[in-house]
Design a protein around this motif. Structure first.
Motif, short mmCIF file in Angstrom:
data_model
loop_
_atom_site.label_atom_id
_atom_site.label_comp_id
_atom_site.label_asym_id
_atom_site.label_seq_id
_atom_site.Cartn_x
_atom_site.Cartn_y
_atom_site.Cartn_z
N THR A 1039 0.74 -1.32 0.00
CA THR A 1039 -0.05 0.04 -0.01
C THR A 1039 0.94 1.28 0.06
O THR A 1039 2.00 1.21 0.14
CB THR A 1039 -0.90 -0.09 1.21
OG1 THR A 1039 -0.02 0.21 2.42
CG2 THR A 1039 -1.59 -1.31 1.47
N ARG A 1040 0.34 2.27 -0.23
CA ARG A 1040 1.08 3.69 -0.17
C ARG A 1040 1.53 4.05 1.19
O ARG A 1040 2.66 4.60 1.28
CB ARG A 1040 0.29 5.03 -0.56
CG ARG A 1040 -0.37 4.88 -2.01
CD ARG A 1040 0.70 5.03 -2.89
NE ARG A 1040 0.44 4.91 -4.34
CZ ARG A 1040 -0.07 5.94 -5.10
NH1 ARG A 1040 -0.17 7.21 -4.43
NH2 ARG A 1040 -0.38 6.01 -6.43
N ASP A 1095 0.35 11.37 -8.68
CA ASP A 1095 -0.98 10.36 -8.24
C ASP A 1095 -1.17 10.50 -6.77
O ASP A 1095 -0.92 9.62 -6.18
CB ASP A 1095 -0.91 9.00 -8.71
CG ASP A 1095 -2.23 8.04 -8.57
OD1 ASP A 1095 -3.21 8.72 -8.33
OD2 ASP A 1095 -2.03 6.70 -8.45
N VAL A 1097 -2.31 10.61 -2.77
CA VAL A 1097 -3.59 9.89 -2.00
C VAL A 1097 -3.72 10.65 -0.76
O VAL A 1097 -2.56 10.91 0.03
CB VAL A 1097 -3.16 8.39 -2.13
CG1 VAL A 1097 -4.16 7.81 -0.91
CG2 VAL A 1097 -3.31 7.74 -3.36
N GLN A 1101 -6.14 7.58 3.58
CA GLN A 1101 -6.51 6.42 2.71
C GLN A 1101 -5.24 5.53 2.24
O GLN A 1101 -5.28 4.53 1.37
CB GLN A 1101 -7.21 6.97 1.47
CG GLN A 1101 -8.66 7.79 1.53
CD GLN A 1101 -9.22 8.41 0.61
OE1 GLN A 1101 -8.79 7.70 -0.51
NE2 GLN A 1101 -10.14 9.10 0.57
N ARG A 1102 -3.97 6.18 2.54
CA ARG A 1102 -2.98 5.52 1.95
C ARG A 1102 -2.82 4.09 2.47
O ARG A 1102 -2.30 3.08 1.77
CB ARG A 1102 -1.56 6.14 2.76
CG ARG A 1102 -1.44 7.67 1.74
CD ARG A 1102 -0.30 8.11 2.63
NE ARG A 1102 0.02 9.65 1.83
CZ ARG A 1102 1.19 10.25 1.79
NH1 ARG A 1102 2.10 9.85 2.78
NH2 ARG A 1102 1.35 11.35 1.24
N THR A 1105 -4.93 1.82 0.16
CA THR A 1105 -4.74 2.18 -1.22
C THR A 1105 -3.33 1.32 -1.90
O THR A 1105 -2.57 1.33 -1.26
CB THR A 1105 -4.68 3.80 -1.81
OG1 THR A 1105 -5.69 4.36 -1.37
CG2 THR A 1105 -4.34 3.81 -3.12
N GLN A 1113 -9.10 1.83 -6.73
CA GLN A 1113 -8.61 0.65 -5.80
C GLN A 1113 -8.19 -0.47 -6.49
O GLN A 1113 -8.04 -1.51 -5.85
CB GLN A 1113 -9.58 0.51 -4.68
CG GLN A 1113 -9.90 1.69 -3.97
CD GLN A 1113 -8.61 2.23 -2.93
OE1 GLN A 1113 -7.96 3.49 -3.65
NE2 GLN A 1113 -8.26 1.66 -2.08
#
Length: 1238
Positions: A1039-1040, A1095, A1097, A1101-1102, A1105, A1113
């Motif tokens: 994820t981010r 892009d 985020v 939400q990181r 995501t 997603q």
């Protein structure tokens, strides 16, 4: 088949074989049709030209009619029906043949020469077409390790064989002659009239440096010469003055004070080539009535007459290279070899540039002392230089600094080169064994052609591509030479031409001097009748059946075997020579030498007719009827093996050279092949030693010593000159052809099988039970019927071999009593196998109390539920196993065994997996062949799935029987070619992404960052994308929020990605992947920074995501990664089939190796059977940060592309992983590392 042959002979029937694809079939399938003599003309009219031409038209046969689909439905059933156009053609032919309709008639002669086609039961090529279509099955070759290869054939078997077809010419057409250059050329008197001044200075400077280099070499300081050697100089066409670019220039007139002239092509009518071949004789024989009037290979005739072409497009520049280091070390020898080219009249020496444009490829000295047993050195021309297909040269390039040049061999247009099949020693030996069945004495002889390649002149228009630089200037080689792929191919085709001429002369002599030996006369009569019965043409009967000699030529080595009876003329008078009657073998030997001399070729190393012949390192003894490795090679091989066995490590090239020789020797030593297992395993253990060396382990040393002991025996037995066939042809008297058929959808359906033994018909039949009719497919029952026929009827015949044919498939396969001796019990007793399976099905049905429809529905539901979730359940092997158990076996796919379970239950579970393995190999459920190695991987997946789902092994033994079964499958079932997977090169990945990805696009930025991080971080595709059927899980997938950027005090930056390796148990991400920045070609930190900018985020939400996404997603999938990599490589003109998702990991590892990183550091960074923290303990955190930067900055050239990259080469050595069980480790890591590719 004897019955069909007799029917054809009795009715004088005609037969034609044709391809169904020419009548609209989607499949590649050949069919033979036979009609009475009165219908032959219409048969030829309808089917005479219906040979497959799809490849010539750019089409292939995409559909494969083999195996079953996942629910057991036959894939081959649709191919059994004739296409409508074929039915119409057959009907129209019958109507015309019976006089129903009048039309244009044709005679059989209009269709050309009838091919010698037979019908061979037990062959992959039942029609004996031997074509090269893309889906035509090839005839099986007898494996070297087959015991029948070392069993002498019976006289009856040999007498029924044709003499092997050696040096068969291929059909080609003449090509367009080299064009003459345009008139009106300008005057060119010196280099300044040819090149821009700056380029003229560069060329002059390069020549001056090369002269200094070679002078140092002649003084004996080759190391200083190597340092002084100038870089290769590429001078593009743009360096030439515009007024002279349109011509290729011959600069040799400058030496006489004359202006240069355009080069002129050589031809028979014009400027004849510099050749030793008697092209006048060649031209006369090509005329009507000559021996070569109808010779099929017209292209080689044209090139021998006009000059051999290398099929290279016109040069786009000049390329100047100095000699290799080997030539500098032996400069005196190299100079003498080059001067010998001039002294022999094969080339010319020039003090100035001889041509422009021109190529002077490097040359070297090959030391062949070990092979020859005496001091021997060969001058080699390296026409494969530069080694990389996309070699880059910084010097001598204007404009684009990445200008590229292909090697001469790499530039050749090979599309027009037909396959030239060279004869083998065993073919010459077998021909002698066939001739010995006549009952007369047979002898063998051999000759070698002096300087064979140098006898053929080059096309003079291409001399400028074959230059070599010397201290005094340049030498132009005007003849064919070693090192050129075109010369090797065309000189081999020239050998076939020489054999054709010699055969014609031998046939004329035999016709004028027929044998007077009654045994030979009767033998010729029987052989002629056998050839005619098989439909052979008159030409083939004379060459392969009713012949008194056999001739084959491997490049320049010719071997001749002859029946050595006394020679009489047609009137019966003996032919005398110096008061002694001439024998046929001596006459044949003299005719062969005279035929070669007539073409201008001189012979050497002559071996007059005798009972012992040494040919290509093999001794053929016609008295003992054995052949063995010649004494000189046997002693050399033993000495070389003994030397290597005494070492601790040996160079890889030297070791491969030894194994190649021992592989050859294993052909004559039946036990020798098993002594090569450990040496070949040692070869594959690369990247573990410095300087590309191979470790000589204890096992390797023991097996090499076995070879030394065996090779040291001067009286070794060898193998027969005429070995028994792996499975004889159906026409052989040793074979009983058993036919079978089965029915299903009718009352009382069953099977029958039959054969003919002498004048007796043997027949067996049976009916299927209702359970068997409900539970099995027609293809399964037909296979069972064929097997029943083999088991029941083979023992009742008096023949040694039995072959079974099922009428539905229209094909044949080997089988019989010999195979039954080594087959498992469940295969040799198919009735019990079917009965046990049927009993299991009936018991399950009775317990459930379901109707057949309900049972089918329950099976479908079971399969769907079993495969509904779980990553392990989605593996290919597990999916096929569940469907096999439920649909084919009618049982549950799990067992309840332990090591203490009864032996009978363990054996039954083992046989379930054995049945599954055989089903995969034979039925091909995917429609494609499945390799034995892949089947083994599937079995490992099934075992791991069973342990994970049911907490116990599916079988209770040690997996030993399954391993033996897989070995048998690998030996007896044709294996598909191995998947070639190339690594992505650093510079290629960077160039392709910059050219195709838009940095302003959010999706493209995700792709750029994902591929860069995967490459530099040695990521598996499953570690940054989703596998098929897998859902995104923030706890397991990237994820981010898993990315952290760290800036050091010196301003350098690196990124840490918290990840979960794909091969580790547990559901949390605990392993930090450190990616350093600053790479010159690929920079993962810069790519990630750009991704986060383009892009973004929200912080909240990181954590949910995906790190790399395609919008919203949706994370990337493995299939998308694979497709993107293929697309990027295709954009560079590379073959996308060679690349996949795993190519990123391969390329990153190879870049690291090229940068000099240790294998221990690479396998730690790539998570090969270790955790990343090992990297920090072995080096330090700074090294970990720098690793990604090193990978991203290192471009490399993998010159051995096509060699499969093996992940196991980077695995931990056994002593590095004492806490890991090797077998579990192997199945958990090595066997799965390429799972994303399957």
């Amino acid at each position: 088949m004897p019955v069909i042959v007799e029917l054809r002979r009795a009715t004088n029937a005609a037969r034609r074989t044709f391809a169904q694809c020419q009548f609209g079939s989607e499949y590649q399938k050949y069919t033979s049709i036979m009609v009475a003599a009165r219908g032959e003309a219409e048969l030829v009219r309808a089917f005479g030209t219906a040979r497959c031409s799809c490849l010539d038209q750019g089409r292939v046969h995409a559909k494969v009619a083999a195996g079953s689909d996942e629910f057991g439905a036959s894939l081959s059933a649709p191919a059994a029906a004739y296409p409508p156009k074929l039915n119409s053609a057959i009907a129209e032919m019958l109507v015309r043949a019976t006089g129903g309709q009048a039309g244009a008639q044709c005679t059989p002669a209009e269709a050309g020469t009838t091919q010698a086609l037979g019908l061979h039961v037990g062959s992959d090529d039942p029609h004996v077409l031997q074509l090269d279509d893309d889906k035509v099955a090839r005839s099986r070759k007898r494996p070297t390790f087959s015991l029948r290869s070392h069993t002498a054939a019976t006289p009856g078997e040999l007498s029924s064989r044709p003499v092997a077809q050696m040096n068969a010419p291929v059909a080609t057409a003449e090509t367009c002659a080299s064009p003459v250059q345009a008139a009106g050329h300008p005057v060119v008197r010196n280099l300044n009239d040819l090149l821009f001044p700056s380029w003229a200075k560069r060329v002059t400077h390069w020549r001056r440096q090369m002269r200094r280099c070679l002078t140092l070499a002649e003084y004996g300081d080759w190391r200083a010469a190597r340092r002084m050697r100038p870089a290769d100089l590429l001078v593009p066409n743009e360096a030439m003055l515009p007024a002279v670019r349109a011509w290729e220039w011959d600069l040799r007139p400058w030496a006489n004070g004359l202006p240069a002239v355009p080069t002129v092509p050589s031809s028979f009518e014009g400027a004849r080539p510099a050749t030793s071949v008697n092209i006048g004789q060649l031209e006369r024989e090509m005329r009507p009535g000559g021996d070569l009037e109808h010779y099929p290979d017209r292209a080689i005739l044209q090139q021998l007459r006009d000059g051999v072409s290398d099929d290279v497009p016109p040069l786009t520049g000049s390329f100047l290279c100095g000699p290799h280091t080997g030539a500098l070390q032996h400069i005196e020898l190299a100079t003498s070899k080059l001067n010998a080219v001039v002294d022999g009249g094969w080339g010319s020496a020039h003090g100035n540039l001889p041509y422009w444009p021109m190529r002077s490829d490097p040359y070297g000295i090959a030391d062949e002392t070990a092979r020859a047993g005496k001091p021997k050195f060969r001058l080699t021309n390296d026409h494969s230089w530069p080694p990389a297909p996309r070699g880059e040269f910084a010097s001598g390039v204007i404009g684009d600094a990445t200008a590229r040049l292909q090697s001469l061999n790499g530039s050749m247009d090979r599309s027009s080169w037909p396959e030239a099949r060279l004869p083998r020693v065993h073919q010459v030996a077998e021909a002698a064994a066939v001739l010995q069945t006549a009952g007369a004495r047979v002898t063998a002889a051999a000759v070698d052609v002096v300087a064979y390649y140098k006898q053929f002149g080059r096309q003079s228009r291409e001399w400028h591509r074959n230059c070599a630089v010397t201290r005094d200037g340049f030498i132009v080689d005007e003849r064919c030479c070693f090192g050129s792929a075109a010369d090797a191919t065309k000189c081999a085709r020239a050998s076939s031409l020489l054999v054709h001429r010699a055969r014609k002369a031998l046939q004329r002599f035999d016709a004028a001097h027929p044998s007077r030996d009654p045994k030979v006369v009767e033998w010729l009569r029987q052989r002629r009748a056998a050839g005619e019965a098989l439909g052979c043409s008159n030409v083939e009967v004379e060459e392969r059946w009713a012949c008194l000699h056999a001739l084959g030529m491997y490049i320049d080595d010719a071997g001749l075997v002859s029946i050595d009876d006394a020679v009489f003329d047609r009137s019966g008078a003996p032919v005398m020579r110096n008061g002694v009657q001439l024998t046929r073998a001596w006459a044949h030997f003299e005719i062969l030498k005279a035929s070669l001399a007539e073409m201008g070729l001189e012979t050497t190393k002559e071996q007059p007719p005798s009972s012992v012949l040494t040919l290509l390192g093999v001794e053929i003894d016609l008295d003992t009827r054995r052949m063995r490795v010649s004494d000189d090679k046997r002693v050399k091989y033993a000495e070389r093996a003994s030397t290597v066995a005494a070492l601790t490590v040996v160079g890889r090239d030297e070791f491969l050279g030894l194994l190649g020789r021992l592989n050859f020797a294993a052909t004559f030593y039946p036990r020798g092949r098993q002594w090569l297992h450990a040496p070949w395993r040692a070869v594959r253990a690369q990247y573990r030693t410095a300087a590309d060396q191979v470790v000589i382990s204890k096992a390797v040393r023991e097996q090499l010593r076995l070879w030394v002991a065996e090779l040291g025996k001067p009286d070794h037995e060898g193998v027969p000159i005429g070995a028994a066939e792996a499975f004889p042809a159906a026409a052989s008297p040793e074979v009983s052809a058993i036919y079978a058929d089965a029915a299903l959808e009718c009352a009382g359906a069953g099977f029958c099988a039959w054969t003919v033994d002498g004048d007796e018909l043997l027949y067996v039949q049976g009916e299927w039970s209702s359970a068997e009719r409900e539970s099995y497919l027609i293809c399964d029952l037909e296979l069972a019927a064929s097997t029943f026929g083999l088991v029941a009827l083979a023992s009742e015949t008096t023949r040694s071999f039995s072959g079974g044919t099922c009428w539905r498939q229209g094909s044949s396969g080997p089988g019989g009593t010999e195979m039954a001796q080594s087959a498992p019990s469940w295969l040799t007793n198919p009735r019990r196998w079917l009965r046990v399976a049927a009993h299991e099905i009936r018991a399950l049905k009775q317990a459930a109390g379901l109707t057949p429809a309900e049972w089918q529905s329950r099976r479908e539901a079971f399969v769907n539920n079993a495969l509904a979730s779980g990553l392990r359940r989605q593996q290919t092997g597990v999916r096929w196993f569940v469907k096999f158990c439920v649909h084919a076996k009618g049982r549950a796919p799990m067992t309840e065994l332990s090591q203490h379970s009864p032996w009978e239950e363990q054996l039954e579970a083992t046989q379930l997996l054995m049945d599954f393995a055989v089903w995969l190999a034979v039925s091909r459920p995917s429609g494609r062949p499945i390799a034995a190695k892949t089947i083994g991987k599937y079995l490992s997946h099934v075992r791991m799935w069973h342990r994970q789902e049911f907490f116990r092994d599916i079988i209770g033994d040690d997996f030993g029987q399954l391993k033996e079964l897989l070995k048998g499958i690998a030996r007896t079932v044709t294996q598909p070619p191995k998947l070639e997977r190339w690594g992505v090169r650093t510079q290629d990945l960077a160039a392709s992404m910059q050219a195709t990805l838009n940095p302003a696009s959010a999706v493209d930025s995700n792709w750029f960052a994902a591929l860069t991080c995967a490459f530099c971080g040695l990521l598996r595709a499953a570690e940054f994308s989703l596998q098929p059927g897998e859902a995104f899980d923030p706890a397991r997938h990237l994820t981010r929020a898993d990315v952290t950027f760290v800036t050091e005090a010196d301003g350098s930056e690196y990124a840490v990605i918290r990840m979960r390796p794909a091969k580790r148990t547990g559901a949390t991400k605990t392993v930090p992947l450190v990616l350093g920045g600053g790479g010159t070609l690929l920079d993962p930190v810069r790519a990630l920074r750009h991704l986060f900018d383009i892009d973004p985020v929200p912080e909240a939400q990181r954590a949910t995501t995906p790190l790399f996404r395609q919008g919203g997603q949706r994370p990337f999938t493995v299939d998308q990664v694979r497709g993107t990599v293929k697309y990027l490589m295709l954009s560079l003109g590379l073959d996308p089939r060679k690349f996949g998702a795993h190519s990123l990991r391969i390329g990153g590892a190879m870049a690291a190796l090229s940068a000099g990183l240790s294998p221990a550091a690479i396998r730690a960074a790539g998570r090969w059977a270790s955790d990343v923290y090992i990297l920090y303990t072995r080096c330090n955190m700074h090294s970990a940060v720098q690793l990604a930067s090193v990978i991203g900055s290192t471009s490399f050239e993998d010159t051995e592309r096509g060699v499969r990259f093996a992940d196991e080469e980077l695995l931990l050595l056994p002593d590095e992983m004492p806490a890991i069980r090797f077998d579990e480790y192997l199945s958990a890591d090595m066997l799965e590392d390429l799972e994303d590719e399957t």
